[in-house]
Design an enzyme around this catalytic site. Structure first.
Site, mmCIF file in Angstrom:
data_model
loop_
_atom_site.group_PDB
_atom_site.id
_atom_site.type_symbol
_atom_site.label_atom_id
_atom_site.label_comp_id
_atom_site.label_asym_id
_atom_site.label_seq_id
_atom_site.Cartn_x
_atom_site.Cartn_y
_atom_site.Cartn_z
ATOM 1 N N GLY A 28 0.880 -1.183 0.000
ATOM 2 C CA GLY A 28 0.000 0.000 0.000
ATOM 3 C C GLY A 28 0.904 1.216 0.000
ATOM 4 N N GLY A 30 -0.161 4.428 -0.412
ATOM 5 C CA GLY A 30 -1.029 5.613 -0.350
ATOM 6 C C GLY A 30 -0.532 6.609 0.672
ATOM 7 N N ARG A 101 -11.535 5.688 5.138
ATOM 8 C CA ARG A 101 -12.929 6.125 5.350
ATOM 9 C C ARG A 101 -13.224 7.415 4.593
ATOM 10 N NH1 ARG A 101 -14.420 6.885 11.362
ATOM 11 N NH2 ARG A 101 -12.238 6.932 11.911
ATOM 12 N N ARG A 170 -3.048 9.944 20.661
ATOM 13 C CA ARG A 170 -4.095 10.989 20.590
ATOM 14 C C ARG A 170 -4.542 11.368 22.013
ATOM 15 N NH1 ARG A 170 -7.275 8.207 15.427
ATOM 16 N NH2 ARG A 170 -6.253 9.471 13.822
ATOM 17 N N HIS A 194 -10.116 -1.076 18.096
ATOM 18 C CA HIS A 194 -9.830 0.248 17.507
ATOM 19 C C HIS A 194 -11.128 0.779 16.910
ATOM 20 C CE1 HIS A 194 -7.893 3.536 15.556
ATOM 21 N NE2 HIS A 194 -8.114 3.084 14.343
HETATM 22 O O1 TXD Z 1 -4.994 3.232 13.367
HETATM 23 C C1 TXD Z 1 -5.279 2.668 12.297
HETATM 24 N N1 TXD Z 1 -5.035 1.349 12.130
HETATM 25 C C2 TXD Z 1 -5.917 3.458 11.172
HETATM 26 C C3 TXD Z 1 -5.873 2.720 9.851
HETATM 27 C C4 TXD Z 1 -5.442 4.837 11.067
HETATM 28 C C5 TXD Z 1 -5.636 5.545 9.905
HETATM 29 C C6 TXD Z 1 -6.007 4.895 8.605
HETATM 30 N N2 TXD Z 1 -6.436 3.516 8.762
HETATM 31 C C7 TXD Z 1 -6.629 2.713 7.559
HETATM 32 O O2 TXD Z 1 -5.397 2.491 6.855
HETATM 33 C C8 TXD Z 1 -7.546 3.298 6.531
HETATM 34 O O3 TXD Z 1 -8.904 3.214 6.939
HETATM 35 C C9 TXD Z 1 -7.235 2.408 5.350
HETATM 36 O O4 TXD Z 1 -7.898 1.192 5.493
HETATM 37 C C10 TXD Z 1 -5.730 2.156 5.503
HETATM 38 C C11 TXD Z 1 -4.860 2.954 4.578
HETATM 39 O O5 TXD Z 1 -5.112 4.310 4.736
HETATM 40 P P1 TXD Z 1 -4.475 5.358 3.670
HETATM 41 O O6 TXD Z 1 -4.884 6.711 4.094
HETATM 42 O O7 TXD Z 1 -3.037 5.041 3.440
HETATM 43 O O8 TXD Z 1 -5.300 4.962 2.345
HETATM 44 P P2 TXD Z 1 -4.904 5.315 0.822
HETATM 45 O O9 TXD Z 1 -4.143 6.585 0.758
HETATM 46 O O10 TXD Z 1 -6.158 5.142 0.033
HETATM 47 O O11 TXD Z 1 -3.898 4.115 0.437
HETATM 48 C C12 TXD Z 1 -4.330 2.803 0.278
HETATM 49 C C13 TXD Z 1 -3.527 2.217 -0.875
HETATM 50 C C14 TXD Z 1 -3.858 2.874 -2.229
HETATM 51 O O12 TXD Z 1 -2.679 3.436 -2.799
HETATM 52 C C15 TXD Z 1 -4.400 1.723 -3.064
HETATM 53 O O13 TXD Z 1 -4.009 1.770 -4.428
HETATM 54 C C16 TXD Z 1 -3.756 0.536 -2.372
HETATM 55 O O14 TXD Z 1 -3.855 0.842 -0.996
HETATM 56 N N3 TXD Z 1 -4.425 -0.733 -2.633
HETATM 57 C C17 TXD Z 1 -3.765 -1.890 -2.724
HETATM 58 N N4 TXD Z 1 -2.443 -2.166 -2.573
HETATM 59 C C18 TXD Z 1 -2.108 -3.473 -2.719
HETATM 60 N N5 TXD Z 1 -2.992 -4.477 -2.977
HETATM 61 C C19 TXD Z 1 -4.303 -4.202 -3.141
HETATM 62 N N6 TXD Z 1 -5.182 -5.196 -3.414
HETATM 63 C C20 TXD Z 1 -4.747 -2.858 -3.005
HETATM 64 N N7 TXD Z 1 -5.962 -2.256 -3.087
HETATM 65 C C21 TXD Z 1 -5.743 -0.955 -2.853
#
Ligand code: TXD
Length: 340
Positions: A28, A30, A101, A170, A194
């Site tokens: 990931g 992102g 989200r 936090r 969480h």
């Molecule tokens: O405390 C915690 N655990 C939480 C977690 C705190 C904040 C965010 N939380 C969760 O982390 C959030 O609800 C998401 O489920 C994840 C990732 O958050 P992020 O903000 O990094 O999301 P992005 O920017 O959308 O990045 C997700 C990336 C994106 O680039 C997609 O293309 C990629 O995931 N993606 C994949 N990568 C690999 N394999 C697959 N199948 C795939 N699908 C999407």
């Protein structure tokens, strides 16, 4: 001639230094994944492989961070990819693959989409990095990390979820602002699932060596104000989602994930609140939930059982029930998750 030789040997040293470094794959690339990559590079924790199905995002961010190496003076390799082969034999894998989200969505709303994604990730890493320490960040965290361990079959003490460090951070931050005291003078713990049922452990919270209960009794902070701070902590993610409108928190989640990876890679044996597999601790069996754990070179090395007040026990059990209920929803989506 001598200068050329010296330069050549310096280049060899730098290349050998990189070869000696640990391998950290980020599944990931992102918001959190990119921040993880940058923090890991700045701390020179290891060579980074940024994996994403959106290969361009992974490659672009890896190259961008690599181009800052001469500015910040770090010497690690960074690679972007969409091929799991490139993540082979990772020492640490940090997973953020999934969707974040949107305003109005709860963490649980992400279950169906992110369950499918975590299955793909589990298939991708289980054979290529069977000995990695795997940190899962994707929401809804407690259920997704449990599904990840089930799908991948990786050892339970090597698969752990990041949430408690963020929630605790936090809570600590809000308390420090309220009491006008530095965060490093506050020791606190937020445990359980969480989600909205997370539990701030008042009994084990200390401010400058004093218990929170003492501060309440001495009028330094009212119970009402403390409850407002606890509520703000529970809504910490939603508050940021509302500001950002697109995406969710990523700097503090990334910093929290790096703290776990560092404790493993450097065998620091830090006690950190993480989503770990419980086998009877806290009266909970066969479930992942947020508890204090010791993270060292063997992964989750010990689960620490702190003493809970009666109120904390009730709230912790409510939080465990919420995780169990959501895991039952996951089993309805994919019955294979129900098999031990
Ligand atoms: O405390 C915690 N655990 C939480 C977690 C705190 C904040 C965010 N939380 C969760 O982390 C959030 O609800 C998401 O489920 C994840 C990732 O958050 P992020 O903000 O990094 O999301 P992005 O920017 O959308 O990045 C997700 C990336 C994106 O680039 C997609 O293309 C990629 O995931 N993606 C994949 N990568 C690999 N394999 C697959 N199948 C795939 N699908 C999407």
């Amino acid at each position: 001639m001598a200068i050329g030789y010296q330069n050549r040997s310096r280049v060899c040293d730098a290349n050998n230094e990189i070869k000696m470094k640990k391998k950290i794959s980020l599944i990931g690339a992102g918001q959190i994944g990119g921040t993880l990559a940058h923090l890991i590079a700045l701390k020179e924790l290891g060579n980074v492989v940024l994996f994403d199905v959106a290969e361009g995002i992974a490659k672009g961010k890896a190259l961008d961070i690599a181009q800052s190496s001469s500015v910040d003076g770090f010497n690690v390799s960074l690679q972007g990819t969409s091929n799991y082969e490139d993540t082979k034999n990772s020492d640490v894998i940090i997973i953020t693959a999934g969707v974040p989200r949107k305003p109005g969505m709860t963490r649980d709303d992400l279950l169906g989409i992110n369950l499918k994604i975590i299955k793909q990730v589990a298939d991708g890493i289980c054979k290529t990095s069977p000995n990695a320490f795997v940190i899962c960040i994707t929401n809804p965290l407690d259920v997704i990390v449990m599904a990840l361990q089930r799908y991948s079959g990786l050892k339970k003490n090597k698969v752990v979820g990041m949430a408690g460090i963020l929630d605790t951070s936090r809570f600590t931050y809000f308390l420090s602002k309220e009491l006008n005291i530095s965060t490093n003078k506050i020791k606190s713990l937020v445990l359980g699932g969480h989600g909205d049922t997370m539990v701030a452990m008042i009994k084990s919270t200390e401010v400058d060596g004093k218990s929170l209960e003492d501060l309440i009794n001495s009028g330094k902070i009212s119970k009402k104000r403390l409850n407002e701070i606890i509520l703000r902590t529970k809504n910490g993610g939603a508050e940021i989602v509302k500001f950002l409108e697109k995406g969710s928190a990523f700097y503090a989640p990334a910093a929290s994930g790096v703290q776990m990876a560092e404790s493993y890679l450097k065998d620091q044996k830090k006690t950190l609140p993480c989503a770990a597999f419980l086998k009877g601790e806290y009266g909970v069996n066969n479930l992942y939930a947020g508890v204090p754990v010791i993270i060292g070179k063997n992964g989750v090395e010990k689960i620490i059982e702190v003493s809970l007040s009666d109120e904390e026990k009730v709230n912790f059990n409510k939080s465990i029930q919420a995780v169990k209920d959501l895991y039952s929803a996951a089993v309805k989506i994919d019955p294979t998750l129900g098999k031990d």
